[in-house]
Write a protein that holds these residues in place. Structure first.
Motif, PDB file in Angstrom:
ATOM      1  N   THR A  50      41.840  38.358  53.491  1.00 23.49           N
ATOM      2  CA  THR A  50      41.702  37.987  54.900  1.00 23.49           C
ATOM      3  C   THR A  50      42.721  36.932  55.326  1.00 23.49           C
ATOM      4  O   THR A  50      42.810  36.576  56.495  1.00 23.49           O
ATOM      5  N   ALA A  51      43.478  36.412  54.354  1.00 24.62           N
ATOM      6  CA  ALA A  51      44.570  35.475  54.621  1.00 24.62           C
ATOM      7  C   ALA A  51      45.639  35.723  53.564  1.00 24.62           C
ATOM      8  O   ALA A  51      45.410  36.442  52.583  1.00 24.62           O
TER       9      ALA A  51
ATOM     10  N   CYS B 290      39.074  45.211  55.757  1.00 27.69           N
ATOM     11  CA  CYS B 290      39.077  45.850  57.072  1.00 27.69           C
ATOM     12  C   CYS B 290      37.666  46.014  57.631  1.00 27.69           C
ATOM     13  O   CYS B 290      37.493  46.439  58.775  1.00 27.69           O
ATOM     14  N   ILE B 291      36.660  45.692  56.819  1.00 28.59           N
ATOM     15  CA  ILE B 291      35.263  45.781  57.254  1.00 28.59           C
ATOM     16  C   ILE B 291      34.728  44.391  57.587  1.00 28.59           C
ATOM     17  O   ILE B 291      34.221  44.149  58.665  1.00 28.59           O
TER      18      ILE B 291
ATOM     19  N   MET C  38      41.137  42.710  61.381  1.00 29.83           N
ATOM     20  CA  MET C  38      42.548  42.609  61.041  1.00 29.83           C
ATOM     21  C   MET C  38      43.161  44.003  61.002  1.00 29.83           C
ATOM     22  O   MET C  38      42.503  44.967  60.588  1.00 29.83           O
ATOM     23  N   ASP C  39      44.432  44.111  61.414  1.00 28.58           N
ATOM     24  CA  ASP C  39      45.087  45.407  61.313  1.00 28.58           C
ATOM     25  C   ASP C  39      45.535  45.642  59.874  1.00 28.58           C
ATOM     26  O   ASP C  39      45.691  44.710  59.087  1.00 28.58           O
TER      27      ASP C  39
ATOM     28  N   SER D 279      49.941  43.136  53.766  1.00 29.27           N
ATOM     29  CA  SER D 279      50.834  42.012  53.512  1.00 29.27           C
ATOM     30  C   SER D 279      50.099  40.898  52.778  1.00 29.27           C
ATOM     31  O   SER D 279      50.610  40.314  51.803  1.00 29.27           O
ATOM     32  N   ASN D 280      48.890  40.589  53.239  1.00 26.56           N
ATOM     33  CA  ASN D 280      48.080  39.564  52.575  1.00 26.56           C
ATOM     34  C   ASN D 280      47.755  39.953  51.137  1.00 26.56           C
ATOM     35  O   ASN D 280      47.753  39.117  50.231  1.00 26.56           O
ATOM     36  N   ALA D 281      47.451  41.236  50.932  1.00 29.06           N
ATOM     37  CA  ALA D 281      47.091  41.714  49.597  1.00 29.06           C
ATOM     38  C   ALA D 281      48.233  41.497  48.608  1.00 29.06           C
ATOM     39  O   ALA D 281      48.010  41.078  47.465  1.00 29.06           O
ATOM     40  N   LYS D 282      49.446  41.769  49.038  1.00 33.94           N
ATOM     41  CA  LYS D 282      50.604  41.553  48.173  1.00 33.94           C
ATOM     42  C   LYS D 282      50.751  40.071  47.828  1.00 33.94           C
ATOM     43  O   LYS D 282      51.050  39.721  46.676  1.00 33.94           O
TER      44      LYS D 282
END
Length: 489
Positions: free
Chosen positions: A82-83, A117-118, A131-132, A138-141
């Motif tokens: 989420t960040a 996303c949930i 969040m899109d 991008s955050n996951a990476k």
């Protein structure tokens, strides 16, 4: 430099089952006392040892202790991206996972690329902002890179190679990408009862919220986290899920799903859950995480500088420092107890806080970050020259001090005493002049004998900053800008 001590790893085998002793060893930091902080081992299960350090809030079944002593299985922690950075609260889960890895379990870190996303309703009084997918990816990476870096630092900190405790990372977006909603609800929804889902504390809290209550999207989060556990059980022999105490309901739902779909052998549980306590101060305030992102303590240096991260732990209260040493470091408990005794005798030395700051910063940011933060600390308190800092370090340690923004034209038209007054370091130009005569100020770490002279290029550090210091630690920064700001302090 932080010199490493050699690791001590051991295990004993009996027949086909393996009994593992959870062995911890301290990667040495500069010691502030004569106590020998040698590596140590303790008989008993890893869960017992985690309890001794305060890392266990609850377990779903006490059979977990003998199970982990006799089996090598997967254990996982999940983090939703989420960040673009984890916060201090996530660190407690990673430290717990590392304890399990040291005990011989197989660590797995799950990045919730789909579940982000949930939006997990646990611990929330309002719905999470959607969040899109591009931002989530991008955050996951960023989180994936951060996890591996912190994992390597933790291995270094206990004096072993990261290859001895390899971390498996997965992203649940990979297995949901081709799982259609009808099949998912048929396969998973048919095994879970709505009354059980609605009874969870996290759900009840959201249902009573003033923003309109729980959405179906939020309620479905339990199903997805439950399936994550099932997927990891099937694909990675994962038998244990770790999470904060606010994750209890989600973890229990996953266990129920696995037992209903996979069956139980002889009535013994197939999988387990272990929750860690929420990281709070002695006054009950959550640390490292708040509704206001600006107040959070982030694990990424892009969000919280090395200096401020280090200082956060240096400012730990006496009431909290011993508990945090147990929870967030791998220091042997006898060394923690020694620090407690030393702190009780000489609290003004703040040896326990310094040990905490060194240990946590080195685990999260590395040994060089500790060295950089301690140099910046010495500069801030006047025991080392400002000239030893880089521009980035200077801006980091002074980011919270009163700052005056001026164009170069405006700055060079002013006398030093004018700048002192405008920066808020003196109530008037007259007082500024009087204080300069009393040698009350330093400019860029040097004496300031003349307040009447005009500021020039020679006064600028890195071509853009003036640093004023009044008394021991009252700093004021003057920085150049292209255009004059509307407001200044």
């Amino acid at each position: 430099a932080l010199a490493r001590r050699a690791p001590l790893l051991a295990s004993s085998q009996s027949g086909s089952s393996t009994s593992r002793t959870h062995l911890m060893c301290l990667s040495a930091r500069p010691m502030r006392h004569s106590h020998s902080a040698s590596m140590y081992s303790t008989e008993g299960s890893v869960v017992d040892q985690m309890r001794e350090r305060g890392l266990v809030n609850d377990v779903t079944n006490e059979f977990i202790s003998p199970f982990l002593m006799e089996n090598q299985a997967g254990a996982y922690v999940g983090v939703d991206p989420t960040a673009d950075s984890m916060h201090v609260g996530n660190l407690l889960s990673l430290v717990s996972l590392f304890h399990l890895a040291l005990a011989g379990q197989k660590p797995i870190a799950l990045i919730g690329g789909a579940t982000a996303c949930i939006g997990d309703p646990s611990g929330r009084s309002s719905e999470r902002q959607m969040m899109d997918r591009a931002q989530v990816e991008s955050n996951a990476k960023a989180l994936l890179s951060s996890m591996h870096r912190i994992w390597e630092f933790m291995a270094l900190r206990v004096g072993i190679s990261v290859s001895q405790v390899p971390l498996t990372t997965v992203n649940n977006a990979d297995w949901y990408a081709n799982y259609d909603v009808i099949s998912f609800m048929h396969d998973i929804g048919s095994h879970l009862r709505a009354s059980r889902l609605l009874s969870r504390d996290s759900v009840q809290t959201r249902m009573k919220a003033v923003d309109g209550g729980l959405t179906m999207l939020e309620l479905s989060y339990q199903l997805f986290q439950a399936y994550d556990f099932l997927h990891l059980y099937r694909e990675h022999n994962c038998r244990l899920q770790l999470g904060g105490s606010d994750q209890w309901g989600n973890i229990v739902t996953g266990i129920e799903l696995i037992h209903r779909t996979e069956g139980r052998v002889g009535g013994s549980p197939l999988v387990f859950g272990l929750t860690t306590p929420l990281l709070t101060t002695s006054t009950g305030e959550k640390i490292g995480k708040s509704a206001n992102n600006a107040d959070r303590v982030w694990l990424s240096s892009a969000r919280t500088s090395d200096y401020h991260f280090y200082q956060y732990w240096m400012n730990t209260s006496d009431a909290d420092v011993s508990r945090f040493l147990r929870l967030l470091t791998f220091m042997p408990l006898e060394e923690v107890e020694y620090l407690e005794q030393d702190h009780a005798k000489r609290p003004e030395r703040r040896a326990a806080q310094q040990a905490l700051a060194q240990e946590v910063t080195s685990m999260v940011r590395g040994a060089e970050a500790v060295e950089s933060a301690e140099r910046a600390t010495r500069v801030f308190f006047g025991t080392e020259s400002l000239q030893s800092l880089s521009c980035t370090q200077l801006e980091d340690i002074l980011q919270d001090v009163p700052t005056l923004y001026l164009t170069k034209e405006k700055l060079f038209s002013l006398r030093v005493m004018d700048v002192i007054h405008m920066a808020g370091a003196a109530k008037s130009r007259t007082e500024a002049g009087r204080l300069v005569q009393r040698n009350a100020f330093q400019l860029n770490g040097n004496g300031l004998p003349d307040g009447q002279r005009h500021v020039s290029d020679a006064d600028l550090m890195f071509g853009k900053h003036l640093v004023l210091r009044r008394s021991k630690k009252h700093y004021f920064l003057v920085s150049l800008v292209e255009d004059e700001p509307i407001e200044n302090p």
